[in-house]
Design an enzyme around this catalytic site. Structure first.
Site, PDB file in Angstrom:
ATOM      1  N   ASN A 202      14.423  17.100  36.326  1.00  0.00           N
ATOM      2  CA  ASN A 202      15.885  17.152  36.468  1.00  0.00           C
ATOM      3  C   ASN A 202      16.468  18.496  36.019  1.00  0.00           C
ATOM      4  O   ASN A 202      17.574  18.865  36.436  1.00  0.00           O
ATOM      5  CB  ASN A 202      16.545  16.007  35.693  1.00  0.00           C
ATOM      6  CG  ASN A 202      16.526  14.723  36.516  1.00  0.00           C
ATOM      7  OD1 ASN A 202      16.391  14.769  37.749  1.00  0.00           O
ATOM      8  ND2 ASN A 202      16.651  13.580  35.851  1.00  0.00           N
TER       9      ASN A 202
ATOM     10  N   PHE B  13      10.450   9.893  33.547  1.00  0.00           N
ATOM     11  CA  PHE B  13      10.043  11.214  33.056  1.00  0.00           C
ATOM     12  C   PHE B  13      10.958  12.337  33.542  1.00  0.00           C
ATOM     13  O   PHE B  13      10.510  13.462  33.755  1.00  0.00           O
ATOM     14  CB  PHE B  13       8.575  11.519  33.448  1.00  0.00           C
ATOM     15  CG  PHE B  13       7.709  10.290  33.495  1.00  0.00           C
ATOM     16  CD1 PHE B  13       7.668   9.409  32.426  1.00  0.00           C
ATOM     17  CD2 PHE B  13       6.973   9.976  34.618  1.00  0.00           C
ATOM     18  CE1 PHE B  13       6.906   8.254  32.468  1.00  0.00           C
ATOM     19  CE2 PHE B  13       6.203   8.820  34.684  1.00  0.00           C
ATOM     20  CZ  PHE B  13       6.184   7.957  33.602  1.00  0.00           C
ATOM     21  N   CYS B  14      12.239  12.033  33.737  1.00  0.00           N
ATOM     22  CA  CYS B  14      13.218  13.049  34.193  1.00  0.00           C
ATOM     23  C   CYS B  14      12.832  13.624  35.542  1.00  0.00           C
ATOM     24  O   CYS B  14      13.266  14.717  35.895  1.00  0.00           O
ATOM     25  CB  CYS B  14      13.373  14.197  33.194  1.00  0.00           C
ATOM     26  SG  CYS B  14      13.927  13.698  31.587  1.00  0.00           S
ATOM     27  N   ASN B  15      11.996  12.942  36.305  1.00  0.00           N
ATOM     28  CA  ASN B  15      11.619  13.449  37.634  1.00  0.00           C
ATOM     29  C   ASN B  15      12.110  12.427  38.663  1.00  0.00           C
ATOM     30  O   ASN B  15      11.363  11.556  39.119  1.00  0.00           O
ATOM     31  CB  ASN B  15      10.102  13.637  37.717  1.00  0.00           C
ATOM     32  CG  ASN B  15       9.681  14.368  38.988  1.00  0.00           C
ATOM     33  OD1 ASN B  15      10.302  14.207  40.033  1.00  0.00           O
ATOM     34  ND2 ASN B  15       8.636  15.162  38.892  1.00  0.00           N
TER      35      ASN B  15
END
Ligand SMILES: Cc1ncc(COP(=O)(O)O)c(C=O)c1O
Length: 494
Positions: free
Chosen positions: A154, A412-414
């Site tokens: 992100n 995982f902020c993805n």
């Protein structure tokens, strides 16, 4: 056999040291080159002894690597032996700081084999800080383009907000399930389509923090030949892989040092090709970035090179620990770390896929490539119930804690890799509004995700066979599990 047997039996299942010894012997027989990485077994007992003394199984290296005890000792010695002052001066203590900061800068460029007349090393708080520097200063205008792969952290995705604020177009290259790779033919089409724009910025990760997929470094030249500036996010790649900037020439490379060698936190870098750096337009000036400024004449004369991008006072007491960390990595050898992680990852991937319930149904679903080819030591997956439903990742956290196992759960902020892994379509996401008063759990239900995210296991510089074996011992807890507790904590943020 150098594996340390954990001091106490973890979790609910009896732990059998003989089973570990047998499994390790079989593993070493299948991976004879693993013996070449024996230095890590030695360091595990000395530099990382705290892991086995406490019975910790650390499997979140993509979250953050671990520091060696000697890194802390060496850093403390540096701080104790000399007096260091703010480097924005020329007095003796200030000069002492400047020497160490510039020494660390040169060491970082040397580590990545980056010629000093071609690349600058800008110290930042972390990889995110490095990405923000690029995003806020990239000269986006109407008709320009920001292109990114679905697979991105992100902190890369956020650059689209800077692009849009300047009227630029944004686009994403999708991933293909189940391997979560990019189709190169499709990528070429995206790269070709935006041809007329003046400024074009393309961003992708060298290694996915979600699936562990290694994306091709050949895409750098492919994009540059078509007039793109290229960000290669190397935050998840450089902890276990060699990046040679004399061979591949991305324009911008963000990294975080704690992900490479555990300490210090709060420090990263933007490695930037000098011509690309010169194209950036900083949106402000500050202490540390100007030759001169005044208030009555409205004068600002900016510095150049790395100095233009280091706002205020750099972390001059922390920065010397970077060179100490790099020296530590040098002693182990980045190729040794790569080799070890590859062998352990191969074993773990196979073991996870072989895990079955009593009725023969699979107990896991892996996201990304099923074999070790073209992937690093990060594996994301979900445990499955015998009827095929996904086991709630919060329950996995609960059982993992009982085993003193540290893994990561969630997305995982993805966002883009997670959307592809969980087959979330554009229509679903456009139609689902995160309304006032909702919490993340409500949104997860609204978009129909089967659970709140995946489980991520990642290996790194201090991993040993006992870690992956103990993880699989823990994984067997999920065989034949049909029900889980109803009182798991709510999910508040991803
Ligand atoms: C691929 C990738 N990029 C960027 C980041 C952001 O790093 P940081 O939080 O240190 O800024 C991470 C962190 O996990 C990452 O894995």
């Amino acid at each position: 056999m150098s594996t340390t047997v954990p001091p106490s039996a973890p979790g609910g299942l009896p732990f059998d040291p003989a089973a570990l010894a047998d499994a390790e012997a079989a593993f070493r027989g299948a991976h004879p080159a693993f013996a070449e990485t024996a230095i890590i077994d030695e360091l595990r007992a000395t530099e990382y002894g705290r892991l086995d003394e406490r019975g910790d199984v650390y499997l979140d290296y993509t979250g953050g690597s671990l520091y060696a005890a000697s890194q802390i000792d060496d850093h403390l010695r540096v701080l104790r032996d000399t007096t260091y002052g703010n480097p924005h001066s020329i007095n003796p203590t200030s000069s002492a700081s400047t020497v160490l900061v510039e020494q660390a800068r040169a060491a970082v460029l040397r580590w990545f084999n980056a010629p000093e007349d071609e690349y600058a090393c800008i110290f930042t708080p972390n990889a995110t800080g490095a990405l923000r520097l690029v995003g806020e200063a990239y000269p986006f205008g109407p008709d320009d383009t920001f292109l990114a792969t679905f697979d991105n952290h992100n902190s890369v995705n956020g650059i689209r907000e800077f692009a849009r604020a300047h009227g630029a177009r944004t686009a994403y290259v999708p991933l293909e399930a189940p391997d979560l790779r990019v189709n190169e033919g499709l990528l070429r089409r995206y790269l070709d389509e935006a041809a007329p724009a003046r400024h074009k910025l393309f961003a992708y990760p060298a290694q996915s923090n979600f699936s562990g997929v290694k994306h091709s470094l050949d895409w750098i030249a492919l994009a540059q030949e078509r007039g793109w500036d290229v960000i290669v996010d190397c935050a998840a790649f450089v902890p276990t892989n060699r990046l040679d900037l004399s061979r591949v020439k991305p324009d911008f490379v963000p990294i975080s040092f704690y992900k490479m060698f555990g300490y210090p936190t709060g420090l990263g870098a933007l490695l930037a090709r000098l011509p690309a750096l010169e194209r950036l337009e900083r949106p402000w000036f500050s202490g540390g970035t100007v030759v001169a400024a005044n208030v009555q004449g409205d004068l600002v004369v900016p510095l150049s090179g790395h100095a233009l991008f280091e706002d205020g006072t750099v972390n001059y007491l922390g920065i010397p620990a970077i060179e100490i960390g790099l020296d530590h990595l040098e002693r182990i050898g980045i190729d040794t770390i790569s080799q070890r992680v590859a062998a352990l990852c191969t074993w773990l991937l196979e073991a996870l896929q072989e895990l079955r319930h009593s009725d023969g149904s699979p107990a896991t679903r892996i996201y990304g490539p099923a074999t070790r080819d073209g992937r690093g030591g990060t594996i994301s997956f979900n445990f499955l119930h015998p009827d095929g439903r996904m086991v709630d990742e919060r329950f996995v956290d609960v059982i993992a804690a009982e085993h003193r196992i540290s893994v990561r759960t969630g997305c995982f902020c993805n966002s883009g890799a997670g959307e592809t892994a969980f087959s979330l379509s554009k229509d679903t996401l456009i139609g689902a509004e995160f309304a006032d008063g909702m919490i993340l759990d409500d949104y997860i239900r609204l978009i129909g995700m089967p659970t709140g995210g995946a489980v991520r296991v990642s290996l790194g510089l201090a991993s040993n066979f006992a870690d992956v074996h103990r993880f699989m011992h823990f994984a067997t807890e999920f065989r034949d599990v049909t029900d889980i507790p109803a009182d798991l904590p709510p999910r508040l943020a991803c």
